[in-house]
Scaffold this active site. Structure first.
Site, PDB file in Angstrom:
ATOM      1  N   GLU A  27       0.930  -1.120   0.004  1.00  0.00           N
ATOM      2  CA  GLU A  27      -0.064   0.044   0.070  1.00  0.00           C
ATOM      3  C   GLU A  27       0.922   1.185  -0.109  1.00  0.00           C
ATOM      4  O   GLU A  27       1.721   1.389   0.608  1.00  0.00           O
ATOM      5  CB  GLU A  27      -0.887  -0.049   1.230  1.00  0.00           C
ATOM      6  CG  GLU A  27      -1.576   1.366   1.708  1.00  0.00           C
ATOM      7  CD  GLU A  27      -2.426   1.970   0.679  1.00  0.00           C
ATOM      8  OE1 GLU A  27      -2.435   3.159   0.112  1.00  0.00           O
ATOM      9  OE2 GLU A  27      -3.100   1.254  -0.332  1.00  0.00           O
ATOM     10  N   GLN A  28       0.828   2.304  -1.044  1.00  0.00           N
ATOM     11  CA  GLN A  28       1.426   3.466  -1.150  1.00  0.00           C
ATOM     12  C   GLN A  28       1.429   4.523   0.068  1.00  0.00           C
ATOM     13  O   GLN A  28       2.304   5.006   0.424  1.00  0.00           O
ATOM     14  CB  GLN A  28       1.198   4.039  -2.518  1.00  0.00           C
ATOM     15  CG  GLN A  28      -0.274   4.623  -2.494  1.00  0.00           C
ATOM     16  CD  GLN A  28      -0.618   5.337  -3.689  1.00  0.00           C
ATOM     17  OE1 GLN A  28       0.343   6.014  -4.404  1.00  0.00           O
ATOM     18  NE2 GLN A  28      -1.875   5.652  -3.881  1.00  0.00           N
TER      19      GLN A  28
ATOM     20  N   ARG B 279     -15.458   4.589   6.066  1.00  0.00           N
ATOM     21  CA  ARG B 279     -14.256   4.301   5.070  1.00  0.00           C
ATOM     22  C   ARG B 279     -13.034   3.737   6.089  1.00  0.00           C
ATOM     23  O   ARG B 279     -12.532   2.577   6.192  1.00  0.00           O
ATOM     24  CB  ARG B 279     -14.064   4.711   3.832  1.00  0.00           C
ATOM     25  CG  ARG B 279     -12.923   4.293   3.064  1.00  0.00           C
ATOM     26  CD  ARG B 279     -12.630   5.281   2.006  1.00  0.00           C
ATOM     27  NE  ARG B 279     -11.615   4.808   0.877  1.00  0.00           N
ATOM     28  CZ  ARG B 279     -11.944   4.052  -0.128  1.00  0.00           C
ATOM     29  NH1 ARG B 279     -12.996   3.879  -0.287  1.00  0.00           N
ATOM     30  NH2 ARG B 279     -11.163   3.429  -0.821  1.00  0.00           N
TER      31      ARG B 279
ATOM     32  N   TYR C 293     -26.783  10.115   5.351  1.00  0.00           N
ATOM     33  CA  TYR C 293     -27.027   8.940   6.412  1.00  0.00           C
ATOM     34  C   TYR C 293     -26.099   9.086   7.364  1.00  0.00           C
ATOM     35  O   TYR C 293     -25.110   9.933   7.349  1.00  0.00           O
ATOM     36  CB  TYR C 293     -26.818   7.545   5.424  1.00  0.00           C
ATOM     37  CG  TYR C 293     -25.436   7.373   4.687  1.00  0.00           C
ATOM     38  CD1 TYR C 293     -24.248   6.926   5.461  1.00  0.00           C
ATOM     39  CD2 TYR C 293     -25.467   7.615   3.454  1.00  0.00           C
ATOM     40  CE1 TYR C 293     -23.298   6.578   4.625  1.00  0.00           C
ATOM     41  CE2 TYR C 293     -24.310   7.393   2.449  1.00  0.00           C
ATOM     42  CZ  TYR C 293     -23.199   6.944   3.107  1.00  0.00           C
ATOM     43  OH  TYR C 293     -22.137   6.533   2.575  1.00  0.00           O
TER      44      TYR C 293
ATOM     45  N   ASP D 218     -12.065  -0.893  -8.393  1.00  0.00           N
ATOM     46  CA  ASP D 218     -12.185   0.188  -9.341  1.00  0.00           C
ATOM     47  C   ASP D 218     -10.757   0.305 -10.467  1.00  0.00           C
ATOM     48  O   ASP D 218     -11.083   0.738 -11.345  1.00  0.00           O
ATOM     49  CB  ASP D 218     -11.987   1.385  -8.593  1.00  0.00           C
ATOM     50  CG  ASP D 218     -13.147   1.870  -7.799  1.00  0.00           C
ATOM     51  OD1 ASP D 218     -14.181   1.391  -7.946  1.00  0.00           O
ATOM     52  OD2 ASP D 218     -12.977   2.784  -6.696  1.00  0.00           O
TER      53      ASP D 218
END
Length: 393
Positions: free
Chosen positions: A30-31, A104, A212, A290
């Site tokens: 992971e960068q 997230r 939400y 994605d």
């Protein structure tokens, strides 16, 4: 099998957990050097929760989530409810799992914690895959540190600007959709009016918003989409001004504008659409999430499609003797579904943005009637999406 995963977001971490579940050795690169509060709210529908349940990480996720009472649509200015479809018990009874709202960062942290508890050396932060080489027996990934790591499979879970996809298929040419998105969060304690405890779409002329709650109802999440000619960066981290956001939603219900007024930061980015890729794999390298099927945000399925991808990919590479054939089987399984979801998201963009009273009445009038008299019918329109369980296939 030794698997290298480019990207430690939701898709990459879920892929690592799924591959570990099927007995493979996983290494995630992971960068980013830290796991922080990047991003905002995510809707985790039952089709994604089925995977997380199967991987044994639901308990970690549940403590930081919010269970919406219903799926709801309202008029953006007046707040008039068009329909209100029960969700909490209905989601479990009809589709077999919870429908949740989660930050997230909380989801990524839960996935990370679950992975390192099982494989402590699995995640390398601050190391980005910048290229790869492959042959019939293996794959080598070059990192931005200059290191080279070897494995038998490389998974490109490196997002919408995927380096793996660019090497595999060349530079893409995305199309600007004519829409710009806003996102923001505010502490509920700062608001004079708390948004409904639902997954609420607020419709309006050439724009819409979604609100939400997160973290047990302590945070309010806002996403707003506005049609405009001017482009902005396609970046989750680009910021916009409060004045511009308030101007875009001037006269709207205070449940929407209140979040804009009190959010510490407002992010704004342009929405681009992309053609379907001709293929998702290159020998021992494969794409997911994605990187191969970016979603417009109008079905709230971008993260969930990556979660589904992760499980199907792990299952296929574990059940086939020939790896390239397994990757083709994964693509054949996933591409029709992800293409259908992409199409559904495009259709919703038009549905939410009716621009004059006549088209609004002809569209939303029947929806209001169905919401009052045929709640089961509206639920049934989501069966193909929320009722799909990739863990059974």
């Amino acid at each position: 099998m030794r698997v290298l995963i480019a990207g430690g977001g939701i898709g990459g971490l879920t892929a690592a957990l799924a591959l570990d579940h099927f007995g493979h050795e996983v290494f995630v690169f992971e960068q980013s050097s830290v796991l922080d509060e990047v991003g905002a709210g995510i809707q985790l529908s039952p089709n994604g929760m089925q995977v997380l349940n199967q991987l044994g990480v639901s308990a970690r996720i549940l403590k930081d989530t919010f269970r919406p009472k219903a799926l709801e649509m309202r008029m953006g200015r007046s707040g008039r409810r068009l329909f209100d479809i029960p969700l909490r018990k209905s989601a479990i009874n009809r589709w077999g799992a919870d429908y949740l709202h989660v930050h997230r960062a909380d989801l990524i942290q839960a996935l990370y914690d679950a992975l390192v508890a099982r494989r402590p050396e699995a995640v390398s932060l601050g190391r980005k895959v910048v290229s790869y080489q492959k042959d019939e027996t293996g794959v080598r990934a070059t990192l931005d540190t200059g290191e080279t790591v070897e494995g038998e499979l490389l998974v490109g879970a490196d997002g919408i600007h995927s380096v793996v996809r660019t090497q595999m298929l060349g530079t893409e040419a995305p199309r600007y959709t004519g829409m710009t998105a806003w996102r923001a969060m505010s502490a509920v304690s700062d608001l004079t009016e708390t948004p409904p405890p639902t997954a609420t779409v607020w419709t309006g002329s050439r724009r819409h918003a979604v609100t939400y709650l997160l973290r047990g109802g302590s945070l309010a999440n806002f996403v707003g989409v506005v049609e405009r000619k001017a482009k902005h960066l396609e970046s989750w981290t680009a910021e916009g001004s409060r004045e511009d956001a308030l101007a875009d939603f001037k006269g709207w219900h205070s449940s929407v504008t209140g979040i804009i007024e009190h959010a510490p930061v407002l992010h704004r980015w342009a929405l681009f659409d992309r053609d379907e890729l001709p293929r998702w794999s290159d020998g021992r390298a494969v794409l997911m999430g994605d990187a191969c099927h970016p979603m417009l945000p109008f079905l709230a399925q971008g993260a969930v499609m990556a979660i589904e991808d992760a499980y199907v990919l792990a299952r296929e590479v574990s059940s086939a003797a020939d790896l390239p054939d397994a990757l083709k089987a994964y693509e054949a399984c996933r591409k029709p579904r992800t293409s259908k979801v992409q199409a559904g998201a495009r259709e919703n963009a038009s549905l939410f943005h009716r621009s004059n009273p006549i088209t609004q009445l002809s569209t939303y009038g029947p929806m209001w009637m169905a919401g009052r008299m045929m709640k089961g019918f509206i639920h049934s329109r989501n069966d193909w999406l929320y009722g799909h369980d990739v863990t059974l296939g």
